[in-house]
Design a protein around this motif. Structure first.
Motif, PDB file in Angstrom:
ATOM      1  N   ALA A 240      11.759  35.620   4.254  1.00 49.41           N
ATOM      2  CA  ALA A 240      12.035  35.477   5.684  1.00 49.41           C
ATOM      3  C   ALA A 240      13.050  34.354   5.901  1.00 49.41           C
ATOM      4  O   ALA A 240      12.856  33.240   5.398  1.00 49.41           O
ATOM      5  N   LEU A 242      14.960  31.375   7.676  1.00 49.20           N
ATOM      6  CA  LEU A 242      14.618  30.303   8.601  1.00 49.20           C
ATOM      7  C   LEU A 242      15.872  29.498   8.912  1.00 49.20           C
ATOM      8  O   LEU A 242      16.555  29.036   7.991  1.00 49.20           O
ATOM      9  N   ALA A 282      12.224  30.572  13.070  1.00 49.28           N
ATOM     10  CA  ALA A 282      12.014  31.845  12.390  1.00 49.28           C
ATOM     11  C   ALA A 282      12.705  32.957  13.170  1.00 49.28           C
ATOM     12  O   ALA A 282      12.990  32.804  14.364  1.00 49.28           O
ATOM     13  N   TRP A 293       5.605  24.528  12.966  1.00 44.57           N
ATOM     14  CA  TRP A 293       5.926  25.784  12.265  1.00 44.57           C
ATOM     15  C   TRP A 293       5.001  25.979  11.067  1.00 44.57           C
ATOM     16  O   TRP A 293       4.430  27.068  10.885  1.00 44.57           O
TER      17      TRP A 293
END
Length: 308
Positions: A240, A242, A282, A293
């Protein structure tokens, strides 16, 4: 003098406002065409176009400045000189030849250092202590024309590209008007750029902004600040992406990319000492403090950012 200003983004507004308030006549503005923006991708005028409309000044939006129709419109405005700040398109010789005193660009570096599209970002990334702005006459070669004036600005330890560019835009606006004043009364002369100190600053792409945690902490800090606000420094955790805000250098050592999660902060290892994360964003989420986070995703000490 009778002027036609060329510029597009918000950073050009201080110079446009300064020219509008000067003794010179602002006969028109050239800017990039309206572009898609927002979730609806509707066409939106540039910040310079919006400000020109507020000033009641004619606006030209050529698809490219080589267009014959645009050049005829520019000739009809009969500018003595065309000041430029971040216009965003290459000017052909046929357009450069229209104003008798040429096109005078405000560039955000001390030329010949950092010719190109991203001088402020590259100056920060390289760790320069001082930068500035230069006015010069545009020629066909990239940012190579003879210079008129220069200002300098000390780079602060926590400066982002956005912070530094904002200061240079304000200070540079005065430099540009002073240059135009000097051209009007014959008090300034163009000086060829010296070959020493030449460097280039190409546009920083998104892939360039990925953080390599094996680099020294100082290099990571510079990269993140240079890429803030655009294109935005980033890393990945479990695939993912960031987006990262500026970091802070701290004592302590972790493996490159390793996270140490505390109640109030998140620290990451680099090739030397660690850095403390600031804001983390994100995909599809708002930016938040790193501790919030990590708490929300239940990230624990020992997790690692993905290798670049």
């Amino acid at each position: 003098m009778r002027l036609v200003f060329a510029g597009t983004p918000e950073v050009a507004l201080p110079a446009l406002d300064a020219i509008a308030e000067s003794d010179h006549e602002l006969a028109g503005v050239v800017t990039r065409p309206d572009a898609p923006a927002g979730r609806g991708r509707s066409l939106v005028a540039s910040p310079v176009a919006d400000r020109a409309a507020e000033l009641g000044v004619p606006v030209l939006k050529p698809a490219h400045p080589r267009d014959p129709d645009f050049q005829e419109q520019l000739r009809a405005l009969a500018p003595d000189c065309c000041p430029v700040v971040a216009y965003g398109a290459l000017l052909p010789q046929s357009a450069l030849d229209i104003p008798p005193l040429g096109w005078v660009n405000l560039h955000f570096s001390v030329l010949p250092a950092w010719r190109g599209a991203a001088p402020v970002q590259h100056s920060l990334w390289a760790g320069d202590e001082v930068t500035g702005a230069t006015t010069f006459r545009i020629v066909k070669e990239l940012d190579a024309g003879p210079t008129f004036g220069v200002m300098t600005e000390r780079i602060r330890p926590t400066d982002t590209a956005g912070d530094l560019l904002a200061r240079l835009a304000e200070g540079g606006a005065g430099l540009l008007v002073a240059t135009l004043d000097g051209l009007a009364d014959g008090a300034v002369d163009a000086r060829p750029q010296q070959p020493e100190g030449l460097s280039y600053a190409p546009k920083i792409e998104v892939e360039d902004a990925r953080v390599d945690w094996s680099r020294p902490a100082v290099a990571v800090d510079r990269q993140v600040r240079a890429c803030t606000p655009a294109p935005g420094a980033w890393t990945e955790l479990d695939g993912a992406r960031l987006k990262l805000g500026p970091v802070t250098l701290v004592d302590g050592a972790l493996a490159p990319g390793e996270l140490a999660v505390g109640k109030r902060d998140v620290v990451v290892g680099t090739g030397t000492t660690a850095v403390r994360l600031g804001q983390v964003q994100a995909p599809g989420k708002r930016a938040m403090d790193a501790a919030d986070w990590a708490r929300g995703l239940r990230i624990e000490t020992g997790a690692h950012f993905d290798e670049s």
